[in-house]
Design an enzyme around this catalytic site. Structure first.
Site, PDB file in Angstrom:
ATOM      1  N   HIS A  59       0.866  -1.184   0.000  1.00  9.45           N
ATOM      2  CA  HIS A  59       0.000   0.000   0.000  1.00  9.45           C
ATOM      3  C   HIS A  59       0.904   1.236   0.000  1.00  9.45           C
ATOM      4  CE1 HIS A  59      -3.556   2.368   2.022  1.00  9.45           C
ATOM      5  NE2 HIS A  59      -2.942   3.060   1.096  1.00  9.45           N
ATOM      6  N   GLU A 131       1.059   7.967  -3.313  1.00 13.64           N
ATOM      7  CA  GLU A 131       1.885   7.539  -2.181  1.00 13.64           C
ATOM      8  C   GLU A 131       3.178   8.348  -2.125  1.00 13.64           C
ATOM      9  OE1 GLU A 131       1.051   5.325   0.317  1.00 13.64           O
ATOM     10  OE2 GLU A 131      -0.918   5.476  -0.617  1.00 13.64           O
ATOM     11  N   HIS A 135       3.474  10.613   1.146  1.00 16.21           N
ATOM     12  CA  HIS A 135       4.413  10.025   2.112  1.00 16.21           C
ATOM     13  C   HIS A 135       5.868  10.072   1.638  1.00 16.21           C
ATOM     14  CE1 HIS A 135       0.929   8.472   4.294  1.00 16.21           C
ATOM     15  NE2 HIS A 135       0.462   8.010   3.142  1.00 16.21           N
TER      16      HIS A 135
END
Ligand SMILES: *[C@@H]1O[C@H](CO)[C@@H](O)[C@H](O)[C@H]1NC(C)=O
Length: 241
Positions: A59, A131, A135
């Site tokens: 993920h 992502e 992040h």
């Protein structure tokens, strides 16, 4: 005049934020079980590369603080944005978009190990971009380093194999004790992980995501600096995919 002063103060603060290395304590490497992602009311869609393998998929790898920060513990810029709310991880640290050419040599591996299952267009690159922006920009690893680190960890600690070694295999009828899953992961990887469950369409509790703690280099699993208590019940399913 006042406005000019305020604006230049903001500019200075944001420049300071961009140039300083991101402070965080560890990463969560988060892997999801595709069978549990798909067995929900929302359901799933396969990416344009086809049905992913019956294997955990990535993920994301998320920078995290060991201790949530309150107003005052953060620098001025974030303080102004969060206004006293607790912040447990940094996110969207800069506006550098993901460049496909930077990760060209990883795309095949990413397609196999980090596929999108969301029903919005089927392009995994959009998932990777999200992502990266949320992040990865806080990881201090750079684009190639960020994706290579997550792929490397997943390859070195194959959760599907770790569970299968102790007889925990995908099934729509079996249930497994939570402690047997915890023990298998601890035994197979050397470290306890945090487990997140969701509910299937029929209400059954299923293992959905595994959070493994990783050092700031992105290379090594570590003992989690935060409690690993998840939300799973005593018995959980690992649905077929
Ligand atoms: C992980 O292990 C499973 C079960 O042994 C295997 O099918 C799968 O291909 C492995 N995944 C990777 C990425 O090697």
């Amino acid at each position: 005049m006042k406005l000019v002063v305020v604006l230049s103060a903001l500019l200075l603060l944001s420049l300071a934020a961009v140039s300083s290395a991101e402070e965080f304590d560890f990463f969560y490497l988060v892997q999801q079980w595709p069978g549990s992602f798909c067995d929900t009311k929302t359901g799933c869609c396969f990416p344009d590369t086809g049905k992913p393998a019956t294997d955990f998929s990535i993920h994301g790898m998320w920078p995290n603080y060991a201790k949530c920060k309150t107003q005052g513990e953060l620098d001025g810029v974030i303080e102004m944005v969060t206004k006293g709310k607790k912040k447990c991880w940094p996110e969207f640290c800069n506006s550098e978009p993901l460049q496909l050419w930077e990760i060209k040599d990883l795309v095949k591996e990413l397609d196999a190990n980090w596929p999108t299952l969301a029903c919005k267009g089927g392009k995994s690159i959009e998932f990777w971009s999200h992502e990266w922006e949320k992040h990865g920009t806080c990881s201090d690893l750079g684009q190639h380093g960020y994706f290579a680190a997550a792929l490397g960890l997943k390859a070195r600690h194959n959760l599907t194999a770790v569970l299968a070694d102790t007889g925990i295999v995908p099934s729509d009828s079996e249930t497994y004790s939570l402690s047997s899953i915890n023990d298998a992961i601890k035994e197979g990887t050397g470290f306890a992980a945090k487990l997140e469950c969701n509910r299937g369409v029929a209400g059954e509790v299923q293992l959905y995501q595994v959070y493994q703690c990783v050092d700031r280099s992105g290379e090594n699993l570590i003992d989690c600096p935060v409690p690993v208590q998840g939300n799973c019940k005593n018995r959980v399913q690992l649905p077929a995919f």
